[in-house]
Design a protein around this motif. Structure first.
Motif, short mmCIF file in Angstrom:
data_model
loop_
_atom_site.label_atom_id
_atom_site.label_comp_id
_atom_site.label_asym_id
_atom_site.label_seq_id
_atom_site.Cartn_x
_atom_site.Cartn_y
_atom_site.Cartn_z
N ALA A 1 -10.57 28.82 -55.22
CA ALA A 1 -11.76 29.51 -55.72
C ALA A 1 -12.28 30.49 -54.68
O ALA A 1 -12.33 30.18 -53.49
CB ALA A 1 -12.84 28.49 -56.07
N ARG A 2 -12.69 31.69 -55.11
CA ARG A 2 -13.22 32.70 -54.21
C ARG A 2 -14.57 33.19 -54.69
O ARG A 2 -14.91 33.09 -55.87
CB ARG A 2 -12.26 33.89 -54.12
N GLY A 3 -15.36 33.71 -53.75
CA GLY A 3 -16.65 34.27 -54.09
C GLY A 3 -17.76 33.25 -54.20
O GLY A 3 -18.86 33.59 -54.65
N LEU A 4 -17.50 31.99 -53.80
CA LEU A 4 -18.52 30.95 -53.88
C LEU A 4 -19.14 30.72 -52.51
O LEU A 4 -18.45 30.73 -51.49
CB LEU A 4 -17.91 29.63 -54.39
N ARG A 5 -20.44 30.52 -52.47
CA ARG A 5 -21.12 30.22 -51.21
C ARG A 5 -20.96 28.74 -50.84
O ARG A 5 -20.97 28.39 -49.67
CB ARG A 5 -22.60 30.58 -51.32
N ASP A 6 -20.86 27.90 -51.84
CA ASP A 6 -20.76 26.46 -51.59
C ASP A 6 -19.31 26.06 -51.36
O ASP A 6 -18.38 26.63 -51.93
CB ASP A 6 -21.32 25.67 -52.77
N ARG A 7 -19.14 25.03 -50.54
CA ARG A 7 -17.81 24.45 -50.34
C ARG A 7 -17.59 23.37 -51.38
O ARG A 7 -18.49 22.58 -51.67
CB ARG A 7 -17.71 23.88 -48.93
N GLN A 8 -16.39 23.32 -51.92
CA GLN A 8 -16.12 22.37 -52.99
C GLN A 8 -15.38 21.12 -52.52
O GLN A 8 -15.58 20.04 -53.06
CB GLN A 8 -15.32 23.07 -54.09
N VAL A 9 -14.50 21.28 -51.54
CA VAL A 9 -13.75 20.15 -50.99
C VAL A 9 -13.77 20.27 -49.47
O VAL A 9 -13.54 21.35 -48.92
CB VAL A 9 -12.29 20.14 -51.49
N VAL A 10 -14.03 19.16 -48.80
CA VAL A 10 -14.14 19.20 -47.35
C VAL A 10 -13.45 17.99 -46.74
O VAL A 10 -13.49 16.88 -47.29
CB VAL A 10 -15.62 19.25 -46.91
N LEU A 11 -12.77 18.21 -45.60
CA LEU A 11 -12.25 17.13 -44.77
C LEU A 11 -13.34 16.74 -43.78
O LEU A 11 -13.86 17.60 -43.07
CB LEU A 11 -11.00 17.56 -44.02
N LEU A 12 -13.68 15.47 -43.74
CA LEU A 12 -14.77 15.00 -42.89
C LEU A 12 -14.24 13.94 -41.93
O LEU A 12 -13.71 12.90 -42.36
CB LEU A 12 -15.89 14.41 -43.75
N GLU A 13 -14.35 14.21 -40.63
CA GLU A 13 -13.90 13.23 -39.64
C GLU A 13 -14.84 12.03 -39.65
O GLU A 13 -16.06 12.19 -39.49
CB GLU A 13 -13.84 13.85 -38.25
N SER A 14 -14.27 10.85 -39.83
CA SER A 14 -15.07 9.64 -40.03
C SER A 14 -14.60 8.55 -39.07
O SER A 14 -13.40 8.39 -38.83
CB SER A 14 -14.93 9.14 -41.48
N LEU A 15 -15.55 7.82 -38.54
CA LEU A 15 -15.26 6.76 -37.59
C LEU A 15 -15.44 5.40 -38.25
O LEU A 15 -16.51 5.10 -38.79
CB LEU A 15 -16.19 6.85 -36.37
N VAL A 16 -14.39 4.59 -38.22
CA VAL A 16 -14.50 3.18 -38.60
C VAL A 16 -14.58 2.40 -37.30
O VAL A 16 -13.60 2.33 -36.53
CB VAL A 16 -13.29 2.74 -39.44
N SER A 17 -15.75 1.84 -37.02
CA SER A 17 -16.03 1.27 -35.71
C SER A 17 -16.22 -0.23 -35.78
O SER A 17 -16.71 -0.77 -36.78
CB SER A 17 -17.28 1.91 -35.10
N ILE A 18 -15.84 -0.90 -34.68
CA ILE A 18 -16.09 -2.34 -34.53
C ILE A 18 -17.47 -2.52 -33.90
O ILE A 18 -17.77 -1.93 -32.86
CB ILE A 18 -15.04 -2.99 -33.63
N ASP A 19 -18.29 -3.33 -34.54
CA ASP A 19 -19.60 -3.67 -33.99
C ASP A 19 -19.66 -5.17 -33.76
O ASP A 19 -19.30 -5.96 -34.64
CB ASP A 19 -20.72 -3.24 -34.95
N ASP A 20 -20.11 -5.56 -32.58
CA ASP A 20 -20.25 -6.98 -32.26
C ASP A 20 -21.62 -7.20 -31.63
O ASP A 20 -21.87 -6.79 -30.50
CB ASP A 20 -19.15 -7.41 -31.29
N ARG A 21 -22.52 -7.79 -32.41
CA ARG A 21 -23.89 -8.05 -31.96
C ARG A 21 -24.59 -6.77 -31.49
O ARG A 21 -25.30 -6.76 -30.48
CB ARG A 21 -23.92 -9.10 -30.85
N GLY A 22 -24.37 -5.68 -32.21
CA GLY A 22 -25.00 -4.42 -31.86
C GLY A 22 -24.27 -3.62 -30.80
O GLY A 22 -24.68 -2.51 -30.46
N ARG A 23 -23.19 -4.14 -30.29
CA ARG A 23 -22.39 -3.45 -29.27
C ARG A 23 -21.17 -2.83 -29.93
O ARG A 23 -20.45 -3.48 -30.67
CB ARG A 23 -21.95 -4.44 -28.20
N LYS A 24 -20.95 -1.56 -29.66
CA LYS A 24 -19.78 -0.88 -30.21
C LYS A 24 -18.56 -1.19 -29.35
O LYS A 24 -18.53 -0.88 -28.16
CB LYS A 24 -20.02 0.63 -30.27
#
Length: 249
Positions: A120-143
């Motif tokens: 698609a061309r001529g659009l101001r909005d983005r339709q599909v995006v790659l988003l870097e995401s973190l799956v993190s281990i948390d232990d008692r509030g400690r990363k």
């Protein structure tokens, strides 16, 4: 995963995304649905028996069709020299327990995102995006660290153990296994022993998944995931091993 390219097409009815650019994608969010690779939602010993993708209700607060990818180099915490009192590395006594009840997995996002060309061309909005995401281990509030779970299952250092002792009484027979060390906290994991270690998180799929993925990313030479109901007799094959072996129980 090629499956996410198909999902993007069915969800939108118009976005024909080339699958070869989605190899690292582990989740897709659109509207009130999040489609996640099933490996993120189940015990590492059983995930292959399920559908490759699972749907959960929810959203990530973005209007675009969002494809989530892990960071290129996920990081684990370094051993904390101040926590030496917590590192016991006690000999494995033959019992299985869950010492990681406070461990959980959390999803956050970094500042990196990249729009995909969907024609698609001529659009101001983005339709599909790659988003870097973190799956993190948390232990008692400690990363404890960030994980790349999908790549773990492609590693030659990972083994999923199948227990041949089907009889429950037979499987529970056994005594302390020589040469194995119990790992009952993350500090003991991050500062590994010189012999094989048993990560005792029985019945806790999030902690077991975290340990397996973190073990591949860390310095462990081999990671062996025991069945959900671990067996002492199976561990006899790994006693007195000098190599850095992580047994996820």
């Amino acid at each position: 995963m090629k499956s996410f390219a198909c999902l993007a097409w069915f969800e939108s009815g118009e976005f024909d995304i080339a699958p070869n650019g989605l190899g690292d994608v582990f989740a897709l969010a659109n509207g009130d649905s999040i489609y996640v690779a099933s490996a993120f939602l189940s015990d590492p010993a059983v995930y292959r028996s399920k559908a490759p993708i699972s749907r959960v209700f929810g959203n990530v607060g973005r209007p675009e069709l969002t494809l989530m990818i892990p960071p290129s180099h996920p990081r684990l915490a370094e051993p904390d020299l101040r926590s030496w009192k917590l590192i016991n590395h006690c000999p494995f006594d033959g019992t299985f327990q869950n010492g990681f009840a406070s461990t959980s997995l959390h999803l956050t996002f970094t500042d990196f995102e990249m729009p995909l060309d969907v024609g698609a061309r001529g659009l101001r909005d983005r339709q599909v995006v790659l988003l870097e995401s973190l799956v993190s281990i948390d232990d008692r509030g400690r990363k404890v660290g960030d994980l790349d779970i999908l790549s773990m299952f492609d590693s030659e250092r990972l083994t999923i153990e199948i227990c041949p002792h089907m009889n429950e009484h037979e499987a529970q027979e056994g005594s302390p296994v020589d040469g194995l060390v119990s790992l009952d906290c993350w500090d003991e994991f991050l500062d590994p022993p010189r012999s094989a270690g048993v990560f005792r998180a029985t019945g806790n799929w999030q902690a077991r998944l975290s340990a397996a993925a973190a073990g591949i990313q860390a310095a462990w030479k081999r990671v062996l995931v025991l069945p959900e109901s671990p067996c002492v007799r199976c561990l006899q094959n790994y006693k007195n091993m000098d190599e850095s072996l992580l047994l996820v129980a």
